[in-house]
Design a protein around this motif. Sequence first.
Motif, PDB file in Angstrom:
ATOM      1  N   ASP A  76      -8.820   1.497 -43.803  1.00  0.00           N
ATOM      2  CA  ASP A  76     -10.185   0.654 -43.542  1.00  0.00           C
ATOM      3  C   ASP A  76     -10.433  -0.452 -44.311  1.00  0.00           C
ATOM      4  O   ASP A  76      -9.621  -0.486 -45.323  1.00  0.00           O
ATOM      5  N   ARG A  77     -11.151  -1.549 -43.787  1.00  0.00           N
ATOM      6  CA  ARG A  77     -11.354  -2.719 -44.671  1.00  0.00           C
ATOM      7  C   ARG A  77     -12.234  -2.507 -45.877  1.00  0.00           C
ATOM      8  O   ARG A  77     -13.246  -1.297 -45.669  1.00  0.00           O
ATOM      9  N   LEU A  78     -11.897  -3.043 -46.799  1.00  0.00           N
ATOM     10  CA  LEU A  78     -12.828  -2.686 -48.001  1.00  0.00           C
ATOM     11  C   LEU A  78     -14.265  -2.992 -47.844  1.00  0.00           C
ATOM     12  O   LEU A  78     -14.993  -2.509 -48.529  1.00  0.00           O
ATOM     13  N   THR A  79     -14.382  -4.377 -47.101  1.00  0.00           N
ATOM     14  CA  THR A  79     -15.834  -4.550 -46.829  1.00  0.00           C
ATOM     15  C   THR A  79     -16.099  -4.200 -45.490  1.00  0.00           C
ATOM     16  O   THR A  79     -15.334  -3.693 -44.471  1.00  0.00           O
ATOM     17  N   ALA A  80     -17.336  -3.974 -45.124  1.00  0.00           N
ATOM     18  CA  ALA A  80     -17.637  -3.748 -43.705  1.00  0.00           C
ATOM     19  C   ALA A  80     -17.318  -4.455 -42.624  1.00  0.00           C
ATOM     20  O   ALA A  80     -17.135  -5.808 -42.771  1.00  0.00           O
ATOM     21  N   GLY A  81     -16.915  -3.814 -41.252  1.00  0.00           N
ATOM     22  CA  GLY A  81     -16.669  -4.504 -40.346  1.00  0.00           C
ATOM     23  C   GLY A  81     -15.226  -4.528 -39.696  1.00  0.00           C
ATOM     24  O   GLY A  81     -14.956  -5.059 -38.706  1.00  0.00           O
ATOM     25  N   ARG A  92      -9.768 -15.836 -41.879  1.00  0.00           N
ATOM     26  CA  ARG A  92      -8.628 -16.139 -42.688  1.00  0.00           C
ATOM     27  C   ARG A  92      -7.606 -16.768 -42.045  1.00  0.00           C
ATOM     28  O   ARG A  92      -7.236 -16.310 -40.955  1.00  0.00           O
ATOM     29  N   GLU A 140      -4.407  -6.924 -42.122  1.00  0.00           N
ATOM     30  CA  GLU A 140      -4.801  -5.479 -42.082  1.00  0.00           C
ATOM     31  C   GLU A 140      -4.021  -4.681 -41.303  1.00  0.00           C
ATOM     32  O   GLU A 140      -3.909  -5.158 -40.078  1.00  0.00           O
TER      33      GLU A 140
END
Length: 367
Positions: free
Chosen positions: A11-16, A65, A41
């Motif tokens: 999972d991404r550390l931030t939402a999305g 990015r 990721e």
Amino acid sequence: MTANYSSYRTDRLTAGGATAVNVRNGICHHVIQLPPLATLEATGVVVHASADAITFVAASRPPSRPLDPADIDALLSLRGQVFVTGDFNSKHVSWNSRITNAAGRCLLRVAERHHALGVGPYDPTIFPAGGLPDIIAVVKGVPHQITATTRTALSSDNVPVVFDIDLDALQQPRRDISLAGIDWDRFQAAVTDSLAAATPPVEAGADAALLHFAATTNDAANIATPPRPRTPPDYSRQLPPDILAAITEKSRLYREWQRTRNDDTKRLLNRMRRDIRAAIDDRRHRDWTNKVATLCLDDSSARRTTKRFLRRTQRIPPLMVHGQAVCEPAAKADALADVFEAAFTPIEDPTDAVHDDLVAERLPHYF
């Protein structure tokens, strides 16, 4: 979570967003720790095939990015055969994209340095199509023909991409022993010829004779069993054409609603979703009813169907030996033998004279 599949996700550390790899439970595999990545990721799983192991990596690069070539270099530097796929937001004409951007040129340079190949579909993978393929695969060391095709099975604006690895191009068809399809005349001839050609000497003993007979019958059974195709069944195309057409139309309506946010389009989309779900459920129930009606106790079809429901495939995790994952049963046995051998302390003289004298002194009192 998909039934009968093991799912591994990052999972991404931030939402999305997130990346995930699903592997069928009957396939020997284990998850691996990937090297640190700056802009990608990713989730990695090593699948142990019959010939060699393949590392599958699901990767994604957010458009905000810039692509770091060190990330691609780290993934392609993994040992053995590597199959990296995902949305890299990297466009290049080499994998059928209409345009080329800086990230695509960077990805191509790193792939060529590792003698890797970029594979992408001919159709757009996102609507509205900007540069055609966004989901591609970067493959290193996989000696098979790989093709990429798109599907319209989901309602997302991102179209699923299926990568087909042609195993039949370089491998012989599998010959699993099956008593139902074996040619018994050919089996008898193979056993007779093998036993007449070579037999173990008499001084070898009964064990050698039994091992030779077992190997002979097993080889004859493999020869007499017809080959089975390696191509896996495509379950997504077993739906009738009317349901497939409805799914395609539903995907088009969803993309149209994403662009327009029209309430009438949304109502029509919801109605089509309910109708498609009802049609698929009705077909599934009808197929199951027909299958149950054909089951018979005489031909063991009922027993096989019941056994298929009761059988639960358990995935046995690998052993970590000196930092390396060991998955094969024979390799696990050798690793355990090495551990026990290292932990065992041999005793030259197992006798204890003091204890023996004590037993000899006390034992007459009990008789």
